[in-house]
Scaffold this motif. Structure first.
Motif, mmCIF file in Angstrom:
data_model
loop_
_atom_site.group_PDB
_atom_site.id
_atom_site.type_symbol
_atom_site.label_atom_id
_atom_site.label_comp_id
_atom_site.label_asym_id
_atom_site.label_seq_id
_atom_site.Cartn_x
_atom_site.Cartn_y
_atom_site.Cartn_z
ATOM 1 N N ASP A 65 0.825 -1.205 0.000
ATOM 2 C CA ASP A 65 0.000 0.000 0.000
ATOM 3 C C ASP A 65 0.862 1.259 0.000
ATOM 4 N N SER A 66 0.280 2.319 -0.494
ATOM 5 C CA SER A 66 1.023 3.564 -0.681
ATOM 6 C C SER A 66 1.340 4.255 0.637
ATOM 7 N N ASP A 90 0.783 10.821 -5.570
ATOM 8 C CA ASP A 90 -0.613 11.016 -5.936
ATOM 9 C C ASP A 90 -0.982 12.443 -5.537
ATOM 10 N N GLN A 98 0.342 4.993 -7.112
ATOM 11 C CA GLN A 98 0.129 3.597 -7.501
ATOM 12 C C GLN A 98 1.022 3.248 -8.693
ATOM 13 N N VAL A 155 3.771 -0.330 -5.807
ATOM 14 C CA VAL A 155 2.662 0.135 -4.981
ATOM 15 C C VAL A 155 1.355 -0.327 -5.622
ATOM 16 N N GLY A 156 0.511 -0.959 -4.827
ATOM 17 C CA GLY A 156 -0.756 -1.494 -5.313
ATOM 18 C C GLY A 156 -0.744 -2.992 -5.516
#
Length: 355
Positions: A65-66, A90, A98, A155-156
């Motif tokens: 996760d970010s 983001d 992501q 990420v993701g």
């Protein structure tokens, strides 16, 4: 004295033996005589534990996760060179975007153990990978990390990590208690395949004053970075790792039980800082393929730490299918030195061209 001592009584016996020079002298003589009758029992205990545990494995799943990687970046970035690359964000929430490949060694802050507090050893670390008492004091000894540059963790991703007790070895030396080395392997995969493999060595021993061995490097670095680890850095990194090993945040325990002058800097944190120094000095078009390292001596909180890098002139040795890759790879020696100029950790990073 029974070999089934609790960790607390084991620690208490050690602290008592440190009170006066006379007691230490008498205790030393008694221990030497006792070794003749207990050494073989200690070895038998470890051999039994090795037979029961080598090959055992666990699988954990996690979402890369970010927020977690953003918090890691906030934790270590103030301690890194200004040339350390920025990670895309983001724009809505400010977290790392992501799809961003996570930095080398960042996988260590994912896949937290599900073990609750009362399933831990008395030092706050995982009991499942520790040999039986009285081998109740542990240090991070080193390891090897290999990165799949064609498939980094991003990420993701939803990823799995398989941990296995690969081997348990016993190092014996006449006149001293044995050391127990537990070799762990970690394999991390996302839905595209293998991302990271890691071999990690932990050393276990009876309670002992580790001291600090001063080993100095005889070569000049090509690039350096200086910092002073703080209590906040150690606390935040422990929290990110879900790491409750008390030597990193409980100064009374570190000083009074394990006889350190202060809080210890995590082995994986030193490893992470060295690899981010490598990222800050990465040649264009290259990526980190592997890092083979070992810990030499403890590094302590609020003491000066220097990160060093030196380009090696010789190409990595290889054969067969990897020979062509080795011919275009570069190697860089990385090491961390403490406030006395001694090496705390050293290793070799291998870089390869980006695919």
């Amino acid at each position: 004295m029974s070999l089934s001592l609790s960790a607390r009584s084991c620690q208490r016996a050690y602290m008592l033996s440190q009170r006066t020079p006379l007691f230490r002298h008498l205790s030393s003589n008694l221990l030497v005589r006792r070794q003749l009758s207990t050494a073989s029992k200690d070895i038998d205990i470890i051999k039994q534990w090795r037979g029961d545990n080598v090959g055992s494995s666990t699988v954990l799943w996690d979402r890369i996760d970010s927020r977690q990687i953003t918090l890691l970046d906030q934790t270590i970035r103030p301690y890194l060179p200004q040339s350390y690359p920025q990670l895309p964000r983001d724009p809505r929430v400010g977290d790392i975007a992501q799809g961003t490949a996570i930095p080398p060694a960042a996988h260590m802050v994912y896949f937290p153990s599900p073990v609750h507090e009362f399933g831990l050893s008395s030092d706050g670390y995982l009991k499942e990978e520790a040999p039986p008492e009285p081998f109740c004091q542990r240090v991070w000894a080193g390891g090897v990390i290999e990165f799949n540059t064609a498939n980094p963790l991003r990420v993701g991703d939803v990823a799995s990590q398989t941990k296995r007790i690969q081997d348990v070895s016993i190092k014996e030396k006449p006149g001293t208690d044995p050391l127990v080395f537990v070799n762990l392997s970690f394999q991390t995969n996302n839905n595209r395949g293998l991302c990271v493999t890691e071999l990690r060595d932990l050393a276990y021993m009876k309670p002992v004053d580790l001291g600090r061995r001063i080993v100095k490097h005889n070569r000049q670095p090509d690039f350096v970075h200086r910092l002073k680890p703080s209590e906040i850095l150690l606390f935040r990194y422990s929290a990110l790792q879900w790491n409750s090993h008390r030597i990193h945040y409980d100064s009374d325990y570190a000083r009074d039980v394990e006889r350190h002058p202060g809080l210890l800097v995590h082995g994986p944190l030193t490893c992470t800082l060295l690899l981010q120094l490598m990222q800050a000095n990465m040649p264009e078009g290259m990526a980190l393929r592997s890092f083979n390292y070992r810990a030499i001596s403890p590094m302590y909180c609020q003491q000066d730490l220097q990160l060093n890098g030196r380009w090696m002139q010789t190409a990595p040795q290889s054969s067969g299918a990897n020979k062509q890759l080795a011919e275009i790879a570069r190697q860089c020696e990385l090491w961390a030195t403490n406030n006395e100029g001694g090496i705390s950790m050293k290793g070799v990073a291998t870089l390869v061209p980006l695919a």
